[in-house]
Design a protein around this motif. Structure first.
Motif, PDB file in Angstrom:
ATOM      1  N   THR A   1      -6.548  -5.131  11.055  1.00 60.44           N
ATOM      2  CA  THR A   1      -6.063  -6.169  11.986  1.00 60.44           C
ATOM      3  C   THR A   1      -6.073  -7.508  11.251  1.00 60.44           C
ATOM      4  O   THR A   1      -6.558  -7.599  10.114  1.00 60.44           O
ATOM      5  CB  THR A   1      -7.022  -6.288  13.194  1.00 60.44           C
ATOM      6  OG1 THR A   1      -8.308  -6.719  12.670  1.00 60.44           O
ATOM      7  CG2 THR A   1      -7.173  -4.961  13.915  1.00 60.44           C
ATOM      8  N   LYS A   2      -5.583  -8.533  11.921  1.00 60.45           N
ATOM      9  CA  LYS A   2      -5.594  -9.870  11.327  1.00 60.45           C
ATOM     10  C   LYS A   2      -7.023 -10.241  10.909  1.00 60.45           C
ATOM     11  O   LYS A   2      -7.263 -10.799   9.847  1.00 60.45           O
ATOM     12  CB  LYS A   2      -5.066 -10.875  12.357  1.00 60.45           C
ATOM     13  CG  LYS A   2      -4.250 -12.042  11.774  1.00 60.45           C
ATOM     14  CD  LYS A   2      -3.687 -12.897  12.890  1.00 60.45           C
ATOM     15  CE  LYS A   2      -2.982 -14.150  12.356  1.00 60.45           C
ATOM     16  NZ  LYS A   2      -1.739 -13.812  11.613  1.00 60.45           N
ATOM     17  N   ALA A   3      -7.949  -9.815  11.717  1.00 60.51           N
ATOM     18  CA  ALA A   3      -9.362 -10.190  11.459  1.00 60.51           C
ATOM     19  C   ALA A   3      -9.933  -9.444  10.249  1.00 60.51           C
ATOM     20  O   ALA A   3     -10.903  -9.873   9.628  1.00 60.51           O
ATOM     21  CB  ALA A   3     -10.200  -9.867  12.696  1.00 60.51           C
ATOM     22  N   THR A   4      -9.301  -8.304   9.883  1.00 60.85           N
ATOM     23  CA  THR A   4      -9.864  -7.511   8.757  1.00 60.85           C
ATOM     24  C   THR A   4      -8.872  -7.437   7.603  1.00 60.85           C
ATOM     25  O   THR A   4      -8.769  -6.429   6.910  1.00 60.85           O
ATOM     26  CB  THR A   4     -10.216  -6.069   9.236  1.00 60.85           C
ATOM     27  OG1 THR A   4      -9.016  -5.485   9.825  1.00 60.85           O
ATOM     28  CG2 THR A   4     -11.339  -6.087  10.257  1.00 60.85           C
ATOM     29  N   GLY A   5      -8.081  -8.524   7.468  1.00 56.31           N
ATOM     30  CA  GLY A   5      -7.198  -8.607   6.300  1.00 56.31           C
ATOM     31  C   GLY A   5      -5.851  -7.949   6.486  1.00 56.31           C
ATOM     32  O   GLY A   5      -5.057  -7.832   5.549  1.00 56.31           O
TER      33      GLY A   5
ATOM     34  N   THR B   1      -5.052  -8.653  -3.963  1.00 53.93           N
ATOM     35  CA  THR B   1      -5.019  -7.789  -2.777  1.00 53.93           C
ATOM     36  C   THR B   1      -3.618  -7.817  -2.191  1.00 53.93           C
ATOM     37  O   THR B   1      -2.740  -8.515  -2.669  1.00 53.93           O
ATOM     38  CB  THR B   1      -6.076  -8.224  -1.732  1.00 53.93           C
ATOM     39  OG1 THR B   1      -6.158  -7.198  -0.734  1.00 53.93           O
ATOM     40  CG2 THR B   1      -5.694  -9.545  -1.078  1.00 53.93           C
ATOM     41  N   GLY B   2      -3.435  -7.008  -1.136  1.00 53.75           N
ATOM     42  CA  GLY B   2      -2.101  -6.960  -0.523  1.00 53.75           C
ATOM     43  C   GLY B   2      -2.186  -6.286   0.822  1.00 53.75           C
ATOM     44  O   GLY B   2      -3.276  -5.947   1.307  1.00 53.75           O
ATOM     45  N   LYS B   3      -1.039  -6.091   1.443  1.00 53.81           N
ATOM     46  CA  LYS B   3      -1.007  -5.488   2.779  1.00 53.81           C
ATOM     47  C   LYS B   3      -0.060  -4.283   2.832  1.00 53.81           C
ATOM     48  O   LYS B   3       0.360  -3.870   3.915  1.00 53.81           O
ATOM     49  CB  LYS B   3      -0.561  -6.548   3.811  1.00 53.81           C
ATOM     50  CG  LYS B   3      -1.483  -7.757   3.941  1.00 53.81           C
ATOM     51  CD  LYS B   3      -0.999  -8.658   5.049  1.00 53.81           C
ATOM     52  CE  LYS B   3      -1.713  -9.991   5.159  1.00 53.81           C
ATOM     53  NZ  LYS B   3      -3.134 -10.033   5.086  1.00 53.81           N
ATOM     54  N   ILE B   4       0.292  -3.762   1.681  1.00 54.12           N
ATOM     55  CA  ILE B   4       1.212  -2.611   1.636  1.00 54.12           C
ATOM     56  C   ILE B   4       0.470  -1.384   1.118  1.00 54.12           C
ATOM     57  O   ILE B   4      -0.208  -1.449   0.080  1.00 54.12           O
ATOM     58  CB  ILE B   4       2.406  -2.916   0.686  1.00 54.12           C
ATOM     59  CG1 ILE B   4       3.240  -4.093   1.206  1.00 54.12           C
ATOM     60  CG2 ILE B   4       3.292  -1.664   0.541  1.00 54.12           C
ATOM     61  CD1 ILE B   4       4.313  -4.563   0.218  1.00 54.12           C
ATOM     62  N   TYR B   5       0.571  -0.286   1.874  1.00 55.74           N
ATOM     63  CA  TYR B   5       0.029   0.980   1.342  1.00 55.74           C
ATOM     64  C   TYR B   5       1.164   1.992   1.311  1.00 55.74           C
ATOM     65  O   TYR B   5       1.998   2.044   2.224  1.00 55.74           O
ATOM     66  CB  TYR B   5      -1.187   1.466   2.148  1.00 55.74           C
ATOM     67  CG  TYR B   5      -0.888   1.995   3.522  1.00 55.74           C
ATOM     68  CD1 TYR B   5      -0.708   1.126   4.616  1.00 55.74           C
ATOM     69  CD2 TYR B   5      -0.777   3.364   3.771  1.00 55.74           C
ATOM     70  CE1 TYR B   5      -0.440   1.594   5.881  1.00 55.74           C
ATOM     71  CE2 TYR B   5      -0.517   3.848   5.030  1.00 55.74           C
ATOM     72  CZ  TYR B   5      -0.343   2.961   6.089  1.00 55.74           C
ATOM     73  OH  TYR B   5      -0.078   3.438   7.359  1.00 55.74           O
ATOM     74  N   SER B   6       1.228   2.721   0.215  1.00 56.18           N
ATOM     75  CA  SER B   6       2.352   3.638  -0.022  1.00 56.18           C
ATOM     76  C   SER B   6       1.822   5.052  -0.229  1.00 56.18           C
ATOM     77  O   SER B   6       1.037   5.288  -1.142  1.00 56.18           O
ATOM     78  CB  SER B   6       3.128   3.209  -1.281  1.00 56.18           C
ATOM     79  OG  SER B   6       3.514   1.849  -1.182  1.00 56.18           O
ATOM     80  N   ILE B   7       2.238   5.959   0.654  1.00 57.26           N
ATOM     81  CA  ILE B   7       1.861   7.372   0.521  1.00 57.26           C
ATOM     82  C   ILE B   7       2.861   8.193   1.315  1.00 57.26           C
ATOM     83  O   ILE B   7       3.467   7.681   2.277  1.00 57.26           O
ATOM     84  CB  ILE B   7       0.405   7.621   1.033  1.00 57.26           C
ATOM     85  CG1 ILE B   7      -0.063   9.047   0.691  1.00 57.26           C
ATOM     86  CG2 ILE B   7       0.295   7.369   2.543  1.00 57.26           C
ATOM     87  CD1 ILE B   7      -1.547   9.274   0.901  1.00 57.26           C
ATOM     88  N   ASN B   8       3.066   9.436   0.932  1.00 54.90           N
ATOM     89  CA  ASN B   8       3.929  10.324   1.717  1.00 54.90           C
ATOM     90  C   ASN B   8       3.102  10.890   2.867  1.00 54.90           C
ATOM     91  O   ASN B   8       2.302  11.813   2.676  1.00 54.90           O
ATOM     92  CB  ASN B   8       4.469  11.467   0.848  1.00 54.90           C
ATOM     93  CG  ASN B   8       5.394  12.386   1.656  1.00 54.90           C
ATOM     94  OD1 ASN B   8       5.331  12.420   2.894  1.00 54.90           O
ATOM     95  ND2 ASN B   8       6.242  13.119   0.955  1.00 54.90           N
ATOM     96  N   HIS B   9       3.281  10.331   4.034  1.00 57.24           N
ATOM     97  CA  HIS B   9       2.470  10.743   5.194  1.00 57.24           C
ATOM     98  C   HIS B   9       2.654  12.217   5.543  1.00 57.24           C
ATOM     99  O   HIS B   9       1.818  12.808   6.207  1.00 57.24           O
ATOM    100  CB  HIS B   9       2.789   9.870   6.411  1.00 57.24           C
ATOM    101  CG  HIS B   9       1.888   8.681   6.528  1.00 57.24           C
ATOM    102  ND1 HIS B   9       0.650   8.745   7.118  1.00 57.24           N
ATOM    103  CD2 HIS B   9       2.026   7.419   6.074  1.00 57.24           C
ATOM    104  CE1 HIS B   9       0.062   7.556   7.045  1.00 57.24           C
ATOM    105  NE2 HIS B   9       0.875   6.734   6.428  1.00 57.24           N
ATOM    106  N   GLY B  10       3.730  12.789   5.074  1.00 59.77           N
ATOM    107  CA  GLY B  10       3.952  14.215   5.352  1.00 59.77           C
ATOM    108  C   GLY B  10       2.858  15.078   4.745  1.00 59.77           C
ATOM    109  O   GLY B  10       2.649  16.216   5.154  1.00 59.77           O
TER     110      GLY B  10
END
Ligand code: P6P
Length: 334
Positions: free
Chosen positions: A236-240, A207-216
């Motif tokens: 949040t911290k509580a949900t990973g 798992t990880g905490k980075i999501y990559s997408i062109n928000h445009g």
């Protein structure tokens, strides 16, 4: 006392891998060696791009209708050249070539592999000094050896890849490639002009905490994607979480970072581009193979990328790739 650590070069590594398969012919090792040579030549040009008149458009348009930058052309010629003059490849497909190029000399016709390339992905970033990359995919031919390669050799499902990899021209130049035995990373040691093993047996964090997408493109994406991205923003911290959004618009750099640190990369279909922007054969298949071997997952939002049956060389596909648990959370979003 200094650490007496034997540095293993790419050539030494591929030869060692070959020795583990007594009936190996060495063709795959030779092919990877050829790719490493072309990568070193591209590295030199990419690293002086700001110094010589190699920036800017070559004035031509590629099959995608995009302006071709001179480095694109140079990179394509380097990879095509080493493989055409090597003994391990019967032909190539490339983002920069309208159609496949089969090598019709006698030696190449006997070669058992074909390659597909994006010779310089992210080239729109060349002028602003953002990391760019080369992506490659290797298949064993399905056509008769001794005759020239055919289109069927290239239009295979990604599960048939023998090897896949990329070179990232960034703060350092790295070559990362996967076979079914594992994913290994080599950093170019300029003092000896060799790629040396620096990232053995790369595993994609579960798992990880980075999501990559062109928000445009957010409001052009299907609801499932919008819901998942919103969920990422609400972690949040509580949900990973909390999660970080990282996207530099250079696929090799974005996916490489997520492979090493954990994360998910998404280039969904949009209203404007329902099939997405990324190409199946020489962008998504190679990265899907690499990330799956490293323990991650890769889909088009509905099915495994590696099981898609290609119908044309330059076809596009929506692309979702990354850490296993993040991909499963995306798949469960509805
Ligand atoms: P957008 C670069 O042109 C590229 O092919 C990939 O390297 C990158 O991930 C994507 O396009 C970026 O596309 O539409 O977000 O600028």
């Amino acid at each position: 006392m200094g650490i007496n650590r034997k540095i293993q070069t790419l050539d030494e590594f591929t030869i060692q891998q070959m020795r583990d398969f007594p009936n190996a012919t060495g063709e795959l090792s030779g092919l990877l060696r050829d790719i490493g040579l072309a990568a070193k030549r591209v590295h030199v040009e990419v690293n002086k791009a700001g110094l010589v008149d190699i920036l800017g458009d070559a004035g031509t348009m590629n099959v995608q209708g995009e302006e071709v930058k001179k480095l694109d052309v140079f990179a394509n010629n380097q990879f095509m050249g080493v493989l055409q003059h090597g003994i391990s490849c019967a032909g190539i497909g490339s983002e920069e070539l309208d159609d496949i190029v089969v090598f019709d000399d006698e030696i190449s016709a006997q070669s058992k592999y074909v390659c597909l390339f994006d010779p310089l992905d992210g080239s729109s970033n060349i002028d602003v000094n953002v990391s760019i990359g080369t992506i490659f995919s290797v298949f064993r031919r399905v056509s008769e050896l001794g005759k020239v390669a055919t289109k069927e050799d290239f239009l295979q499902q990604g599960i048939n890849q023998v090897a896949a990899g990329y070179i990232i021209y960034g703060s350092s130049t790295m070559l990362v490639y996967a076979t079914r035995r594992g994913v290994n990373g080599f950093t170019l040691d300029q003092s000896i002009g060799e790629f040396t093993l620096s990232h053995p047996d790369i595993k994609c964090p579960e798992t990880g905490k980075i999501y990559s997408i062109n928000h445009g493109n957010f409001f052009q994406c299907e609801e499932k994607v919008q819901k998942y991205v919103t969920a990422c923003q609400n972690k949040t911290k509580a949900t990973g979480g909390p999660y970080t959004q990282r996207y530099i618009g250079s696929m090799v750099a974005d996916v490489h970072r997520n492979l090493i640190k954990g994360g998910i990369f998404m280039y969904p279909g949009t209203l404007e581009k329902p099939k997405g922007k990324l190409r199946l054969l020489y962008e998504c298949n190679p990265f899907a193979f690499i990330v799956e071997v490293a323990g991650g997952k890769a889909t088009n939002g509905k099915e495994r990328i590696l099981e898609i049956q290609p119908t044309e060389i330059h076809q596009r596909t929506p692309f979702f790739v990354g850490s296993k648990l993040m991909m499963e959370e995306f798949e469960k979003t509805n």
